[in-house]
Design an enzyme around this catalytic site. Sequence first.
Site, short mmCIF file in Angstrom:
data_model
loop_
_atom_site.label_atom_id
_atom_site.label_comp_id
_atom_site.label_asym_id
_atom_site.label_seq_id
_atom_site.Cartn_x
_atom_site.Cartn_y
_atom_site.Cartn_z
N ARG A 1 0.84 -1.21 0.00
CA ARG A 1 0.00 0.00 0.00
C ARG A 1 0.87 1.25 0.00
NH1 ARG A 1 -5.29 -0.73 1.04
NH2 ARG A 1 -5.81 -2.82 1.74
N HIS B 1 12.80 -2.83 -3.29
CA HIS B 1 12.14 -2.76 -4.60
C HIS B 1 12.91 -3.64 -5.59
CE1 HIS B 1 9.65 -1.07 -7.75
NE2 HIS B 1 10.74 -1.06 -8.49
N SER C 1 16.86 -3.06 -5.04
CA SER C 1 17.29 -1.83 -4.36
C SER C 1 16.64 -1.74 -2.98
CB SER C 1 16.85 -0.58 -5.12
OG SER C 1 17.32 -0.59 -6.45
C1 GRF Z 1 9.48 -8.40 -3.17
O1 GRF Z 1 9.74 -8.73 -4.50
C2 GRF Z 1 9.67 -6.93 -2.96
O2 GRF Z 1 10.60 -6.36 -3.79
C3 GRF Z 1 8.32 -6.38 -3.30
O3 GRF Z 1 7.42 -7.35 -2.84
C4 GRF Z 1 8.02 -8.64 -2.85
C5 GRF Z 1 7.81 -9.28 -1.52
O4 GRF Z 1 8.09 -10.65 -1.49
N1 GRF Z 1 8.17 -5.06 -2.78
P1 GRF Z 1 8.00 -11.45 -0.11
O5 GRF Z 1 6.62 -11.22 0.48
O6 GRF Z 1 9.09 -10.96 0.78
O7 GRF Z 1 8.19 -12.89 -0.49
#
Ligand code: GRF
Length: 186
Positions: free
Chosen positions: A83, A101, A133
């Site tokens: 969110r 990210h 990142s």
């Molecule tokens: C990751 O790829 C992160 O970059 C993104 O959401 C995903 C989360 O994966 N913001 P997880 O829930 O840690 O398996």
Amino acid sequence: MPVKRVAVLVSGSGSNLQKLIDHQDGYQVELVVSDKEESYGLERAKSAGIEAIHLDLSQAENYSRLLDLVEDMDLVVLAGYMRILPKDFVQALEGRIINLHPSILPKHGGMGMHGLNVHQAVLEAGEPVTGASVHYVDSGVDTGEVIDCQLVNVYHGDSPQSLQERVQRAEHIILPKVVSKLLKGK
Ligand code: GRF
């Protein structure tokens, strides 16, 4: 030195949360909050004996409850939290809130750049390299100062899915590394 306290916000499976829990070098994960009751991240936290809370964050007023929960933490980590945060919430935690990210920011960040969309965009742009990142959260979307990146090669024949898997392995390395580095003051 008192142990550094970390809160993690998740929405989904929490594989990055798991890496933070497994690492815990120079910090302790003390609280996990999810906006989704079914988030497996909450189960991971409970299994590790960490306080796990579901909050309905589609309701803006619940962010004041969230702020009460996290404002004493040394660091708040967004690890797959899906969110957009209210500006006043971000401002209250300025310099103590970071996000992960799945690209080399500032490339392929911003509104709509999540999940497979990111990797699709990387392939369409013909990037030879992508990665993960970790950045400070500011009032924009994926616009805060980048703290560190982990590079990942893009190979001929990659699909968004194959790239996602490779980038996720990079995320699992970089996130605990950055959290330790920040909280050990290095
Ligand atoms: C990751 O790829 C992160 O970059 C993104 O959401 C995903 C989360 O994966 N913001 P997880 O829930 O840690 O398996």
